[in-house]
Scaffold this motif. Structure first.
Motif, PDB file in Angstrom:
ATOM      1  N   LEU A  81       6.260   7.120  -9.419  1.00 42.59           N
ATOM      2  CA  LEU A  81       7.043   7.853  -8.304  1.00 42.59           C
ATOM      3  C   LEU A  81       7.260   6.939  -7.269  1.00 42.59           C
ATOM      4  O   LEU A  81       6.034   6.382  -6.608  1.00 42.59           O
ATOM      5  N   ILE A  82       8.325   6.461  -6.701  1.00 42.63           N
ATOM      6  CA  ILE A  82       8.559   5.673  -5.355  1.00 42.63           C
ATOM      7  C   ILE A  82       8.448   6.537  -4.138  1.00 42.63           C
ATOM      8  O   ILE A  82       8.940   7.563  -3.972  1.00 42.63           O
ATOM      9  N   ASN A  83       7.603   5.894  -3.087  1.00 41.29           N
ATOM     10  CA  ASN A  83       7.380   6.680  -1.767  1.00 41.29           C
ATOM     11  C   ASN A  83       8.677   6.164  -1.025  1.00 41.29           C
ATOM     12  O   ASN A  83       8.913   5.002  -0.467  1.00 41.29           O
ATOM     13  N   GLU A  84       9.440   7.199  -1.052  1.00 43.35           N
ATOM     14  CA  GLU A  84      10.885   6.918  -0.391  1.00 43.35           C
ATOM     15  C   GLU A  84      10.697   6.956   1.279  1.00 43.35           C
ATOM     16  O   GLU A  84      11.327   6.399   1.886  1.00 43.35           O
ATOM     17  N   LYS A  85       9.494   7.191   1.670  1.00 37.62           N
ATOM     18  CA  LYS A  85       9.141   7.055   3.025  1.00 37.62           C
ATOM     19  C   LYS A  85       8.226   5.626   3.614  1.00 37.62           C
ATOM     20  O   LYS A  85       8.028   5.656   4.647  1.00 37.62           O
ATOM     21  N   HIS A  86       8.467   5.245   2.458  1.00 44.05           N
ATOM     22  CA  HIS A  86       7.547   3.497   2.700  1.00 44.05           C
ATOM     23  C   HIS A  86       8.297   2.770   3.747  1.00 44.05           C
ATOM     24  O   HIS A  86       9.754   2.531   3.699  1.00 44.05           O
ATOM     25  N   ASP A  87       7.569   1.995   4.543  1.00 49.16           N
ATOM     26  CA  ASP A  87       8.246   1.262   5.736  1.00 49.16           C
ATOM     27  C   ASP A  87       9.286   0.357   5.101  1.00 49.16           C
ATOM     28  O   ASP A  87      10.191  -0.231   5.814  1.00 49.16           O
ATOM     29  N   VAL A  88       9.019  -0.210   3.964  1.00 48.46           N
ATOM     30  CA  VAL A  88       9.971  -1.338   3.417  1.00 48.46           C
ATOM     31  C   VAL A  88      11.408  -0.797   3.301  1.00 48.46           C
ATOM     32  O   VAL A  88      12.405  -1.491   3.383  1.00 48.46           O
ATOM     33  N   PHE A  89      11.762   0.459   2.953  1.00 48.88           N
ATOM     34  CA  PHE A  89      12.848   1.024   3.200  1.00 48.88           C
ATOM     35  C   PHE A  89      13.692   1.110   4.356  1.00 48.88           C
ATOM     36  O   PHE A  89      14.948   1.364   4.621  1.00 48.88           O
ATOM     37  N   LYS A  90      12.828   1.054   5.544  1.00 49.66           N
ATOM     38  CA  LYS A  90      13.412   1.028   6.776  1.00 49.66           C
ATOM     39  C   LYS A  90      14.111  -0.128   7.119  1.00 49.66           C
ATOM     40  O   LYS A  90      15.173  -0.054   7.915  1.00 49.66           O
ATOM     41  N   GLY A  91      13.832  -1.129   6.413  1.00 47.83           N
ATOM     42  CA  GLY A  91      14.570  -2.621   6.586  1.00 47.83           C
ATOM     43  C   GLY A  91      15.602  -2.927   5.645  1.00 47.83           C
ATOM     44  O   GLY A  91      16.410  -3.907   5.573  1.00 47.83           O
ATOM     45  N   HIS A  92      15.487  -2.075   4.442  1.00 46.64           N
ATOM     46  CA  HIS A  92      16.238  -2.479   3.341  1.00 46.64           C
ATOM     47  C   HIS A  92      16.723  -1.176   2.606  1.00 46.64           C
ATOM     48  O   HIS A  92      16.390  -0.526   1.661  1.00 46.64           O
ATOM     49  N   LEU A 145      10.717   6.614 -11.687  1.00 45.41           N
ATOM     50  CA  LEU A 145      11.370   5.583 -12.672  1.00 45.41           C
ATOM     51  C   LEU A 145      10.503   5.765 -13.662  1.00 45.41           C
ATOM     52  O   LEU A 145       9.200   5.997 -13.923  1.00 45.41           O
ATOM     53  N   ARG A 146      11.111   5.056 -14.896  1.00 42.57           N
ATOM     54  CA  ARG A 146      10.336   5.062 -16.174  1.00 42.57           C
ATOM     55  C   ARG A 146      10.711   3.525 -16.542  1.00 42.57           C
ATOM     56  O   ARG A 146      11.742   2.975 -16.770  1.00 42.57           O
ATOM     57  N   LEU A 147       9.503   2.916 -16.778  1.00 47.24           N
ATOM     58  CA  LEU A 147       9.461   1.538 -17.152  1.00 47.24           C
ATOM     59  C   LEU A 147       9.049   1.225 -18.680  1.00 47.24           C
ATOM     60  O   LEU A 147       7.819   2.033 -19.076  1.00 47.24           O
ATOM     61  N   GLU A 148       9.828   0.745 -19.269  1.00 47.40           N
ATOM     62  CA  GLU A 148       9.547   0.667 -20.828  1.00 47.40           C
ATOM     63  C   GLU A 148       9.021  -0.980 -20.743  1.00 47.40           C
ATOM     64  O   GLU A 148       9.865  -1.835 -20.583  1.00 47.40           O
ATOM     65  N   LYS A 174       0.747  -1.040  -0.060  1.00 51.43           N
ATOM     66  CA  LYS A 174       0.049   0.141  -0.046  1.00 51.43           C
ATOM     67  C   LYS A 174       0.784   1.367   0.023  1.00 51.43           C
ATOM     68  O   LYS A 174       1.696   1.183   0.796  1.00 51.43           O
ATOM     69  N   ASP A 175       0.691   2.065  -1.032  1.00 46.60           N
ATOM     70  CA  ASP A 175       1.236   3.461  -1.058  1.00 46.60           C
ATOM     71  C   ASP A 175       2.640   3.286  -1.156  1.00 46.60           C
ATOM     72  O   ASP A 175       3.434   4.117  -0.904  1.00 46.60           O
ATOM     73  N   PHE A 176       3.300   2.331  -2.072  1.00 42.58           N
ATOM     74  CA  PHE A 176       4.668   1.999  -2.373  1.00 42.58           C
ATOM     75  C   PHE A 176       4.929   3.013  -3.596  1.00 42.58           C
ATOM     76  O   PHE A 176       6.124   3.371  -3.636  1.00 42.58           O
ATOM     77  N   TYR A 177       4.168   3.020  -4.459  1.00 45.30           N
ATOM     78  CA  TYR A 177       4.568   3.884  -5.703  1.00 45.30           C
ATOM     79  C   TYR A 177       3.241   4.428  -6.308  1.00 45.30           C
ATOM     80  O   TYR A 177       1.942   3.952  -5.981  1.00 45.30           O
ATOM     81  N   LYS A 178       3.234   5.619  -7.023  1.00 43.78           N
ATOM     82  CA  LYS A 178       1.904   5.889  -7.729  1.00 43.78           C
ATOM     83  C   LYS A 178       2.468   6.110  -9.186  1.00 43.78           C
ATOM     84  O   LYS A 178       3.653   6.572  -9.621  1.00 43.78           O
ATOM     85  N   VAL A 179       1.474   5.959 -10.262  1.00 45.16           N
ATOM     86  CA  VAL A 179       1.633   6.113 -11.446  1.00 45.16           C
ATOM     87  C   VAL A 179       1.595   7.568 -11.801  1.00 45.16           C
ATOM     88  O   VAL A 179       0.697   8.326 -11.587  1.00 45.16           O
ATOM     89  N   LEU A 180       2.702   8.204 -12.529  1.00 51.10           N
ATOM     90  CA  LEU A 180       2.691   9.628 -12.958  1.00 51.10           C
ATOM     91  C   LEU A 180       1.907   9.707 -14.192  1.00 51.10           C
ATOM     92  O   LEU A 180       1.452  10.528 -14.537  1.00 51.10           O
ATOM     93  N   SER A 181       2.530   8.773 -15.280  1.00 51.06           N
ATOM     94  CA  SER A 181       1.873   8.791 -16.613  1.00 51.06           C
ATOM     95  C   SER A 181       2.219   7.331 -17.344  1.00 51.06           C
ATOM     96  O   SER A 181       3.006   6.587 -16.844  1.00 51.06           O
ATOM     97  N   GLU A 182       1.337   7.185 -18.183  1.00 50.66           N
ATOM     98  CA  GLU A 182       1.258   5.933 -18.856  1.00 50.66           C
ATOM     99  C   GLU A 182       1.013   6.262 -20.360  1.00 50.66           C
ATOM    100  O   GLU A 182      -0.028   7.035 -20.539  1.00 50.66           O
ATOM    101  N   GLU A 183       1.679   5.977 -21.496  1.00 51.12           N
ATOM    102  CA  GLU A 183       1.764   6.285 -22.564  1.00 51.12           C
ATOM    103  C   GLU A 183       2.010   5.024 -23.567  1.00 51.12           C
ATOM    104  O   GLU A 183       2.744   4.022 -23.451  1.00 51.12           O
ATOM    105  N   LYS A 184       1.074   4.787 -24.498  1.00 45.81           N
ATOM    106  CA  LYS A 184       1.245   3.450 -25.406  1.00 45.81           C
ATOM    107  C   LYS A 184       2.123   4.123 -26.597  1.00 45.81           C
ATOM    108  O   LYS A 184       1.767   4.952 -27.376  1.00 45.81           O
TER     109      LYS A 184
END
Length: 123
Positions: free
Chosen positions: A25-36, A86-89, A4-14
């Protein structure tokens, strides 16, 4: 979304018949990064694989289960405090057997962070 709340989609283009470019956009404050890892956050590889699955499910409007994962190459560490965008192709092809083949390249800025190919089955 598994995290939950780990990332949000900024744009999507075909960008082609089977090609998509998605900015997240990655949520840099997410709890997963406290341990990793504490004081030096690094994107877990399994989280990147999950993001690709979720984006593919959204594009194909299908629930998917991974069949195979191949050619996984982590090329650069992703620090969400330094490079949260991040940009994912994605190149997504659906076969007649209800398989979804995906080729992915993930970037931050102009740096390739991840390359992978995988196959999902529609469920």
């Amino acid at each position: 979304m598994v995290l939950k709340d780990f990332y949000k989609v900024l744009s999507e283009e075909k960008t082609g018949d089977s090609k998509y470019t998605i900015s997240i956009l990655i949520n840099e404050k997410h709890d997963v990064f406290k341990g990793h890892f504490p004081g030096n956050p690094i994107m877990p590889g399994v989280c990147m694989i999950q993001i690709i699955k979720e984006l593919t499910e959204s594009i194909t409007k299908s629930t998917l289960i991974m069949q195979t994962l191949s050619n996984v190459k982590f090329m650069a560490l992703i620090n969400p405090e330094v490079n949260p965008e991040l940009r994912l192709e994605l190149d997504i092809v659906t076969t007649e057997e209800d398989l979804v083949k995906v080729k992915n390249t993930t970037f931050f800025n102009d740096t390739v962070a991840l390359k992978l190919s995988n196959v999902y089955k529609k469920i």
